[in-house]
Design a protein around this motif. Structure first.
Motif, PDB file in Angstrom:
ATOM      1  N   ALA A 171       0.847  -1.206   0.000  1.00 45.22           N
ATOM      2  CA  ALA A 171       0.000   0.000   0.000  1.00 45.22           C
ATOM      3  C   ALA A 171       0.878   1.252   0.000  1.00 45.22           C
ATOM      4  O   ALA A 171       0.760   2.130   0.854  1.00 45.22           O
ATOM      5  CB  ALA A 171      -0.940   0.004   1.200  1.00 45.22           C
ATOM      6  N   ALA A 172       1.797   1.301  -0.978  1.00 40.46           N
ATOM      7  CA  ALA A 172       2.750   2.409  -1.039  1.00 40.46           C
ATOM      8  C   ALA A 172       2.964   2.837  -2.476  1.00 40.46           C
ATOM      9  O   ALA A 172       2.627   2.113  -3.422  1.00 40.46           O
ATOM     10  CB  ALA A 172       4.077   1.979  -0.415  1.00 40.46           C
ATOM     11  N   LEU A 173       3.524   4.035  -2.616  1.00 39.06           N
ATOM     12  CA  LEU A 173       3.843   4.583  -3.925  1.00 39.06           C
ATOM     13  C   LEU A 173       5.299   4.309  -4.259  1.00 39.06           C
ATOM     14  O   LEU A 173       6.143   4.216  -3.362  1.00 39.06           O
ATOM     15  CB  LEU A 173       3.606   6.096  -3.940  1.00 39.06           C
ATOM     16  CG  LEU A 173       2.163   6.579  -3.769  1.00 39.06           C
ATOM     17  CD1 LEU A 173       2.149   8.094  -3.585  1.00 39.06           C
ATOM     18  CD2 LEU A 173       1.328   6.191  -4.970  1.00 39.06           C
ATOM     19  N   PRO A 174       5.630   4.188  -5.542  1.00 36.81           N
ATOM     20  CA  PRO A 174       7.038   4.052  -5.929  1.00 36.81           C
ATOM     21  C   PRO A 174       7.776   5.358  -5.697  1.00 36.81           C
ATOM     22  O   PRO A 174       7.165   6.433  -5.591  1.00 36.81           O
ATOM     23  CB  PRO A 174       6.969   3.709  -7.416  1.00 36.81           C
ATOM     24  CG  PRO A 174       5.631   4.185  -7.877  1.00 36.81           C
ATOM     25  CD  PRO A 174       4.723   4.127  -6.700  1.00 36.81           C
ATOM     26  N   GLY A 175       9.098   5.264  -5.634  1.00 35.44           N
ATOM     27  CA  GLY A 175       9.909   6.457  -5.460  1.00 35.44           C
ATOM     28  C   GLY A 175       9.981   7.275  -6.741  1.00 35.44           C
ATOM     29  O   GLY A 175       9.553   6.829  -7.811  1.00 35.44           O
ATOM     30  N   ALA A 176      10.564   8.462  -6.621  1.00 31.37           N
ATOM     31  CA  ALA A 176      10.657   9.370  -7.768  1.00 31.37           C
ATOM     32  C   ALA A 176      11.445   8.743  -8.916  1.00 31.37           C
ATOM     33  O   ALA A 176      11.070   8.890 -10.090  1.00 31.37           O
ATOM     34  CB  ALA A 176      11.296  10.682  -7.337  1.00 31.37           C
ATOM     35  N   ASN A 177      12.543   8.056  -8.585  1.00 32.16           N
ATOM     36  CA  ASN A 177      13.354   7.424  -9.635  1.00 32.16           C
ATOM     37  C   ASN A 177      12.577   6.352 -10.380  1.00 32.16           C
ATOM     38  O   ASN A 177      12.690   6.214 -11.608  1.00 32.16           O
ATOM     39  CB  ASN A 177      14.618   6.818  -9.029  1.00 32.16           C
ATOM     40  CG  ASN A 177      15.608   7.867  -8.574  1.00 32.16           C
ATOM     41  OD1 ASN A 177      15.579   9.010  -9.048  1.00 32.16           O
ATOM     42  ND2 ASN A 177      16.478   7.504  -7.643  1.00 32.16           N
ATOM     43  N   GLN A 178      11.771   5.607  -9.641  1.00 30.86           N
ATOM     44  CA  GLN A 178      10.991   4.546 -10.281  1.00 30.86           C
ATOM     45  C   GLN A 178       9.879   5.133 -11.154  1.00 30.86           C
ATOM     46  O   GLN A 178       9.610   4.636 -12.251  1.00 30.86           O
ATOM     47  CB  GLN A 178      10.394   3.621  -9.225  1.00 30.86           C
ATOM     48  CG  GLN A 178      10.094   2.226  -9.750  1.00 30.86           C
ATOM     49  CD  GLN A 178      10.036   1.201  -8.647  1.00 30.86           C
ATOM     50  OE1 GLN A 178       9.670   1.508  -7.511  1.00 30.86           O
ATOM     51  NE2 GLN A 178      10.392  -0.034  -8.947  1.00 30.86           N
ATOM     52  N   TRP A 179       9.240   6.200 -10.703  1.00 31.08           N
ATOM     53  CA  TRP A 179       8.259   6.893 -11.544  1.00 31.08           C
ATOM     54  C   TRP A 179       8.896   7.362 -12.836  1.00 31.08           C
ATOM     55  O   TRP A 179       8.312   7.227 -13.919  1.00 31.08           O
ATOM     56  CB  TRP A 179       7.681   8.101 -10.799  1.00 31.08           C
ATOM     57  CG  TRP A 179       6.519   7.818  -9.906  1.00 31.08           C
ATOM     58  CD1 TRP A 179       6.472   8.015  -8.555  1.00 31.08           C
ATOM     59  CD2 TRP A 179       5.233   7.299 -10.267  1.00 31.08           C
ATOM     60  NE1 TRP A 179       5.240   7.656  -8.055  1.00 31.08           N
ATOM     61  CE2 TRP A 179       4.459   7.221  -9.082  1.00 31.08           C
ATOM     62  CE3 TRP A 179       4.664   6.893 -11.474  1.00 31.08           C
ATOM     63  CZ2 TRP A 179       3.152   6.749  -9.087  1.00 31.08           C
ATOM     64  CZ3 TRP A 179       3.356   6.423 -11.480  1.00 31.08           C
ATOM     65  CH2 TRP A 179       2.615   6.352 -10.299  1.00 31.08           C
ATOM     66  N   ALA A 180      10.096   7.912 -12.705  1.00 24.50           N
ATOM     67  CA  ALA A 180      10.798   8.419 -13.890  1.00 24.50           C
ATOM     68  C   ALA A 180      11.096   7.286 -14.865  1.00 24.50           C
ATOM     69  O   ALA A 180      10.922   7.441 -16.086  1.00 24.50           O
ATOM     70  CB  ALA A 180      12.096   9.120 -13.468  1.00 24.50           C
TER      71      ALA A 180
END
Length: 260
Positions: A223-232
């Motif tokens: 129940a978490a969001l990916p990090g900024a690097n993974q979004w990129a």
């Protein structure tokens, strides 16, 4: 007047895609008694087999192994199904390419849409398994649709590339099956990434398909969001591969009729 013509053209475009998608679904299940139900049963049966084999091995490393595996499996099937189907789309429809004036990119696109429809059926089984294993339902799970859409875009780009290459070089189908085997083992479908060496972990993280799988698992199991690097990485791989595949397709499609 020009606006109405454009609107009519768009409607016709989507009508053709819809008809081709329905045709592919009917053809896939034409000789099957269970039909579309196989799209639901297949991931469940695969999960059962893999759980029996690997759940005891990775029990200490992976909580809820069946859901861990099933999440990776349905996303992996979306990628492999879409790219394999799109690869042969032009050759399989060569009679239509010659006789009917249709945008050529419709054929790989309709194949990918067909796999996306099957993915939707698989999600029905997936939802049942989440309830069966008492996985908490959270708003983060809505991100599954976003990740699936991004993976679809990535797969479509790869499909455009493969559909042209397959027309020019038929042996790519066999080479691609070998590549898929390598990608599968580098996608951590049934083992924890942490159990591998540092060098292997670096390879896995750079595997684009793994990134979609990892993000899907994170929203479901953590129940978490990916990090900024993974979004990129997700954005770059999705948009970049789609643009690359589409540009190459547009550049080379003029030669297709000479080859098919």
């Amino acid at each position: 007047m020009a606006g109405k013509k454009a609107e009519t053209g768009v409607k016709q475009y989507f009508f053709v895609i819809r008809q081709l998608t329905l045709r592919e679904i009917r053809r896939k299940y034409a000789r099957s008694y269970l039909g579309i139900l196989w799209s639901v049963l297949n991931p469940l049966l695969s999960m059962a087999v893999m759980s029996m084999i690997f759940s005891t091995i990775f029990k200490r490393n992976i909580e809820n192994f069946p859901i861990y595996y099933l999440t990776g499996s349905i996303f992996w099937s979306l990628f492999t199904g879409a790219t394999n189907a799109a690869m042969t789309a032009l050759v399989d429809n060569k009679s239509m390419l010659v006789k009917v004036k249709l945008p050529m990119e419709i054929f790989p696109l309709s194949r990918c849409f067909t796999v996306m429809v099957n993915f939707g059926y698989s999600l029905a089984a997936y939802a049942v398994m989440l309830l069966a294993f008492h996985i908490p339902i959270t708003p983060y799970m809505l991100l599954l649709f976003l990740y699936a859409g991004m993976l679809f875009l990535f797969s479509l780009g790869v499909g455009y590339l493969l559909s042209i290459i397959y027309v020019m070089f038929g042996d790519v189908k066999h080479l691609y099956s070998i590549l898929l085997t390598l990608l599968m083992y580098a996608s951590a479908l049934f083992y924890p990434v942490e159990s591998t060496s540092a060098a292997m972990q670096a390879v896995i993280v750079r595997n684009p398909v793994y990134n979609y799988i990892a993000c899907a698992r994170k929203c479901v199991l953590e129940a978490a969001l990916p990090g900024a690097n993974q979004w990129a990485r997700l954005f770059v791989w999705s948009v970049g591969m789609f643009l690359l595949g589409k540009c190459y397709f547009n550049k080379m499609k003029g030669r297709v009729l000479q080859k098919v």
